[in-house]
Motif scaffolding. Structure first.
Motif, PDB file in Angstrom:
ATOM      1  N   ILE A 174     -19.440   7.571  -3.121  1.00 60.79           N
ATOM      2  CA  ILE A 174     -18.468   7.541  -4.216  1.00 60.79           C
ATOM      3  C   ILE A 174     -17.121   8.087  -3.747  1.00 60.79           C
ATOM      4  N   VAL A 175     -17.144   9.170  -2.981  1.00 56.73           N
ATOM      5  CA  VAL A 175     -15.890   9.752  -2.469  1.00 56.73           C
ATOM      6  C   VAL A 175     -15.153   8.739  -1.601  1.00 56.73           C
ATOM      7  N   GLY A 176     -15.890   8.075  -0.701  1.00 59.65           N
ATOM      8  CA  GLY A 176     -15.258   7.048   0.123  1.00 59.65           C
ATOM      9  C   GLY A 176     -14.702   5.916  -0.721  1.00 59.65           C
ATOM     10  N   GLY A 177     -15.433   5.517  -1.762  1.00 62.92           N
ATOM     11  CA  GLY A 177     -14.967   4.456  -2.642  1.00 62.92           C
ATOM     12  C   GLY A 177     -13.730   4.845  -3.426  1.00 62.92           C
ATOM     13  N   LEU A 178     -13.673   6.089  -3.876  1.00 68.79           N
ATOM     14  CA  LEU A 178     -12.486   6.546  -4.595  1.00 68.79           C
ATOM     15  C   LEU A 178     -11.264   6.588  -3.688  1.00 68.79           C
ATOM     16  N   SER A 179     -11.476   6.899  -2.414  1.00 68.36           N
ATOM     17  CA  SER A 179     -10.359   6.969  -1.478  1.00 68.36           C
ATOM     18  C   SER A 179      -9.819   5.585  -1.149  1.00 68.36           C
ATOM     19  N   ILE A 180     -10.712   4.606  -0.954  1.00 70.41           N
ATOM     20  CA  ILE A 180     -10.213   3.260  -0.656  1.00 70.41           C
ATOM     21  C   ILE A 180      -9.498   2.675  -1.871  1.00 70.41           C
ATOM     22  N   ALA A 181      -9.835   3.168  -3.081  1.00 69.27           N
ATOM     23  CA  ALA A 181      -9.140   2.762  -4.296  1.00 69.27           C
ATOM     24  C   ALA A 181      -7.830   3.509  -4.489  1.00 69.27           C
ATOM     25  N   ALA A 182      -7.543   4.462  -3.577  1.00 67.22           N
ATOM     26  CA  ALA A 182      -6.317   5.265  -3.650  1.00 67.22           C
ATOM     27  C   ALA A 182      -6.244   6.074  -4.933  1.00 67.22           C
ATOM     28  N   LEU A 183      -7.377   6.624  -5.364  1.00 64.71           N
ATOM     29  CA  LEU A 183      -7.375   7.490  -6.535  1.00 64.71           C
ATOM     30  C   LEU A 183      -6.702   8.816  -6.173  1.00 64.71           C
ATOM     31  N   PRO A 184      -5.909   9.390  -7.060  1.00 61.52           N
ATOM     32  CA  PRO A 184      -5.281  10.689  -6.763  1.00 61.52           C
ATOM     33  C   PRO A 184      -6.302  11.735  -6.332  1.00 61.52           C
ATOM     34  N   ALA A 185      -5.863  12.638  -5.469  1.00 65.30           N
ATOM     35  CA  ALA A 185      -6.686  13.694  -4.875  1.00 65.30           C
ATOM     36  C   ALA A 185      -7.560  13.166  -3.739  1.00 65.30           C
ATOM     37  N   THR A 186      -7.261  11.963  -3.242  1.00 66.19           N
ATOM     38  CA  THR A 186      -7.936  11.451  -2.052  1.00 66.19           C
ATOM     39  C   THR A 186      -6.880  11.054  -1.024  1.00 66.19           C
ATOM     40  N   THR A 187      -7.306  10.999   0.219  1.00 71.40           N
ATOM     41  CA  THR A 187      -6.355  10.685   1.279  1.00 71.40           C
ATOM     42  C   THR A 187      -5.827   9.260   1.159  1.00 71.40           C
ATOM     43  N   GLY A 188      -6.614   8.351   0.576  1.00 69.00           N
ATOM     44  CA  GLY A 188      -6.117   6.998   0.386  1.00 69.00           C
ATOM     45  C   GLY A 188      -4.894   6.946  -0.503  1.00 69.00           C
ATOM     46  N   PHE A 189      -4.828   7.821  -1.490  1.00 68.90           N
ATOM     47  CA  PHE A 189      -3.684   7.838  -2.397  1.00 68.90           C
ATOM     48  C   PHE A 189      -2.421   8.286  -1.678  1.00 68.90           C
ATOM     49  N   VAL A 190      -2.499   9.348  -0.889  1.00 67.55           N
ATOM     50  CA  VAL A 190      -1.288   9.903  -0.273  1.00 67.55           C
ATOM     51  C   VAL A 190      -0.822   9.075   0.921  1.00 67.55           C
ATOM     52  N   SER A 191      -1.684   8.198   1.456  1.00 63.43           N
ATOM     53  CA  SER A 191      -1.252   7.353   2.573  1.00 63.43           C
ATOM     54  C   SER A 191      -0.834   5.965   2.091  1.00 63.43           C
ATOM     55  N   LYS A 192      -1.609   5.378   1.203  1.00 61.69           N
ATOM     56  CA  LYS A 192      -1.298   4.023   0.732  1.00 61.69           C
ATOM     57  C   LYS A 192      -0.007   4.005  -0.082  1.00 61.69           C
ATOM     58  N   SER A 193       0.266   5.092  -0.808  1.00 63.69           N
ATOM     59  CA  SER A 193       1.477   5.119  -1.623  1.00 63.69           C
ATOM     60  C   SER A 193       2.737   5.070  -0.764  1.00 63.69           C
ATOM     61  N   LEU A 194       2.664   5.546   0.489  1.00 67.72           N
ATOM     62  CA  LEU A 194       3.805   5.455   1.399  1.00 67.72           C
ATOM     63  C   LEU A 194       4.165   4.003   1.675  1.00 67.72           C
ATOM     64  N   VAL A 195       3.163   3.183   1.953  1.00 67.48           N
ATOM     65  CA  VAL A 195       3.412   1.772   2.247  1.00 67.48           C
ATOM     66  C   VAL A 195       3.917   1.054   0.996  1.00 67.48           C
ATOM     67  N   LEU A 196       3.296   1.324  -0.146  1.00 64.11           N
ATOM     68  CA  LEU A 196       3.726   0.682  -1.392  1.00 64.11           C
ATOM     69  C   LEU A 196       5.164   1.066  -1.741  1.00 64.11           C
ATOM     70  N   SER A 197       5.490   2.328  -1.560  1.00 64.45           N
ATOM     71  CA  SER A 197       6.858   2.770  -1.842  1.00 64.45           C
ATOM     72  C   SER A 197       7.845   2.118  -0.889  1.00 64.45           C
ATOM     73  N   ALA A 198       7.491   2.000   0.387  1.00 66.71           N
ATOM     74  CA  ALA A 198       8.383   1.367   1.362  1.00 66.71           C
ATOM     75  C   ALA A 198       8.653  -0.084   0.995  1.00 66.71           C
ATOM     76  N   ALA A 199       7.613  -0.803   0.523  1.00 73.08           N
ATOM     77  CA  ALA A 199       7.816  -2.189   0.094  1.00 73.08           C
ATOM     78  C   ALA A 199       8.717  -2.253  -1.131  1.00 73.08           C
ATOM     79  N   GLY A 200       8.510  -1.343  -2.086  1.00 72.56           N
ATOM     80  CA  GLY A 200       9.345  -1.338  -3.282  1.00 72.56           C
ATOM     81  C   GLY A 200      10.784  -0.969  -2.980  1.00 72.56           C
ATOM     82  N   TYR A 201      10.993   0.081  -2.173  1.00 69.82           N
ATOM     83  CA  TYR A 201      12.361   0.497  -1.830  1.00 69.82           C
ATOM     84  C   TYR A 201      13.087  -0.570  -1.024  1.00 69.82           C
ATOM     85  N   GLY A 202      12.333  -1.372  -0.267  1.00 68.97           N
ATOM     86  CA  GLY A 202      12.953  -2.420   0.537  1.00 68.97           C
ATOM     87  C   GLY A 202      13.218  -3.704  -0.234  1.00 68.97           C
ATOM     88  N   GLY A 203      12.917  -3.714  -1.523  1.00 72.99           N
ATOM     89  CA  GLY A 203      13.154  -4.901  -2.327  1.00 72.99           C
ATOM     90  C   GLY A 203      12.137  -6.006  -2.113  1.00 72.99           C
TER      91      GLY A 203
END
Length: 564
Positions: free
Chosen positions: A341-370
């Motif tokens: 379950i922990v691994g599944g929550l992380s791949i879903a980028a749920l807050p308080a998992t490493t997937g959230f703090v890493s995937k959000s960087l890429v998503l933000s970069a795409a958004g900031y770049g238009g």
């Protein structure tokens, strides 16, 4: 002192010493100590290049320490430690030696300062890792291993061709950022793309990983594709074509992951999709995007390993990892279920998992770049990950209908390895500053903003609702027990059928050509015989006067044709 310095030598030395140590605790302790000894070689080492020498006029650097190589070296060292603990019960010398050589080659590659050294370790990962597939000792594993080896060695051959062309053009083999524009750089990109499982170059991943041993799949998931991500980040940052390749990687595995029955294969599709996020970040090429790609690569090592380890433990205890064979194991294997379950929550980028703090960087970069369509595609891929991995995998294995299976909890050493991976996954998710401090670019970023939290929670809830509706509609009620083919259908079905048609029609055309050719040859030989045979016109005795007359006629005809 630093003439031949590289952490890979620690792993190679341990691998060669291993067979001479009696199988048991001493051998296991050597394997546990090896990642620590390897990491000690670069832990406090100042940034720079070590192990420099000239090889036939080429400048070779065995070990380059900078922010990019350091973070991957550290991540690979932790992964090596984790998989060695997980495989503590293994007494197979082949698997043990292959594990050390594979991890050592991957670490040696990330510290390579030149393309020649990279090539040597690149091929080392291919040769060492195939034994983790063959170690399962089944006919299917042998066939999958052969296909895997051909593809991986082929990637190395293409890389070597690119290096040779690049050296001819530039006179240098330094491993640095390159721009696409000639055969050399395209060849090198293609070699990296094969190992990264680009679309249409990816089938080896879903074919080989589920065919490996219980522990082999975990080890394979940690190094090969992440090494390719490192190579792309080092060699092709900001290459625009990678944005679109990455989007395709993130999206195309979704349909297969949703319907695949074999859970380890589902996880390979999920892994392939997550690689797409990293490739998009490298393609965008901004400091924030590069940080996101690298952070997500490191994050993926641990949460993906956590998923593979939990399903591997089920396979170890039950003997199957097919969704149609499993269900109701949460009571027998509660800790394993929790880690899944922990691994599944992380791949879903749920807050308080490493997937959230890493995937959000890429998503933000795409958004900031238009790149709004790219951002939307990645959001869709993340929602799909909730469906096919975060919910479906734990539900199928642990919380589905009870099929009367009875199993013990995973062995203690497997639980320790899963605890380590889960601790890193949650620890970095709760406090990401240590990870951000290791990233190569200085970028101030705060993942826990209100907009990020609301967006991600809405996404997860929407995906969960979609899963419930699909379940109610009976989408997964009839699970297939057959092997699911994706684009490898092109050569497993279409190509073989095409070759069969070519064989049938080609054989018929060949037989027709032989008959016609034989008839023509017979006709020609009979004509020759009539002219030159004993009764032929050219075999007769002709008077000299007649011969002169015929020559005169032929000469006159020639003159007329020439001057008319």
């Amino acid at each position: 002192m630093f003439e031949f310095m590289t952490p890979a030598l620690v792993y190679v030395g341990a691998a060669f010493a291993l067979p001479f140590i009696p199988n048991g605790r001493w051998r296991q302790f050597l394997m546990i100590l090896t990642p620590f000894a390897g990491a000690a070689m670069f832990w406090d080492l100042p940034h720079g290049t070590y192990g420099n020498f000239n090889l036939m006029g080429m400048h070779i650097g065995l070990m380059r320490v900078d922010a990019l190589s350091y973070i991957f070296g550290l991540g690979f060292s932790l992964a090596a430690l984790m998989v060695v603990i997980y495989a503590w019960h293994i007494r197979d010398t082949v698997q043990q030696v292959a594990t050390l050589l594979y991890a050592g080659s991957a670490i040696g590659a990330v510290f390579a300062a030149d393309l020649v050294t990279l090539f040597i370790f690149w091929e080392g990962t291919a040769i060492a890792s195939v034994f983790l597939i063959w170690a399962r000792r089944t006919e299917g594993a042998y066939a999958a291993g052969m296909r895997y080896l051909i593809v991986q060695v082929g990637s190395g051959v293409i890389l070597l061709a690119g290096i040779i062309l690049l050296y001819r053009e530039t006179g240098s083999v330094a491993f640095r950022a390159m721009e696409l524009g000639d055969a050399a750089t395209w060849a090198i990109l293609l070699a990296f793309g094969i190992k990264c499982a680009f679309p249409l170059l990816h089938n080896w991943l879903h074919d080989a990983y589920p065919a490996a041993t219980v522990t082999g799949t975990v080890i394979l998931s940690a190094f090969t594709t992440k090494l390719a991500i490192y190579a792309l980040a080092r060699g092709f940052p900001g290459t625009e074509i990678l944005i679109y390749v990455g989007v395709a990687m993130a999206l195309f595995p979704i349909a297969y992951a949703l319907v695949e029955n074999e859970l380890r294969r589902v996880l390979t599709y999920a892994l392939n999709s997550q690689l797409g996020f990293m490739v998009v970040g490298i393609g965008i090429g901004t400091p924030l995007a590069i940080n996101g790609a690298i952070a997500h690569a490191l994050s993926s090592i641990f949460y993906q390993a956590l998923l593979f380890m939990s399903i591997g433990a089920v396979l170890f205890r039950i003997g199957s990892s097919r969704a149609s064979d499993l269900g109701g194991l949460a009571r027998q294997m509660p800790w394993t279920a929790l880690f899944c379950i922990v691994g599944g929550l992380s791949i879903a980028a749920l807050p308080a998992t490493t997937g959230f703090v890493s995937k959000s960087l890429v998503l933000s970069a795409a958004g900031y770049g238009g790149l709004y369509l790219v951002w939307l595609a990645l959001i869709a891929a993340n929602a799909a990950a909730v469906l096919h991995t975060s919910i479906r995998v734990p539900l199928s294995a642990f919380f589905g209908p009870d099929r009367g299976l009875r199993a013990k909890e995973a062995p203690s050493h497997m639980l320790i390895a899963m605890t380590l991976a889960a601790a890193i996954t949650i620890g970095i998710g709760v406090y990401p500053d240590p990870l951000y401090a290791l990233l190569p670019n200085d970028v101030a970023y705060e993942p826990y903003t209100l907009s990020h939290l609301v967006t991600q929670l809405q996404l997860v809830l929407f995906a969960a609702l979609a899963f419930a509706l699909l379940m109610k509609a009976g989408f997964w009620s009839a699970r297939s027990r057959t092997i699911l083919l994706d684009t490898d259908w092109l050569y497993r079905r279409l190509l073989t059928s095409g070759l069969g048609l070519v064989s049938v029609y080609g054989g018929g055309m060949w037989r027709w050509a032989v008959v016609v050719g034989q008839h023509r040859l017979d006709h020609f030989l009979s004509g020759v015989y009539r002219a030159h045979g004993p009764q032929g016109i050219l075999a007769r005795t002709w008077p000299t006067g007649s011969m002169v007359l015929w020559i005169a006629i032929l000469l006159g005809t020639t003159l007329v044709l020439t001057y008319v």
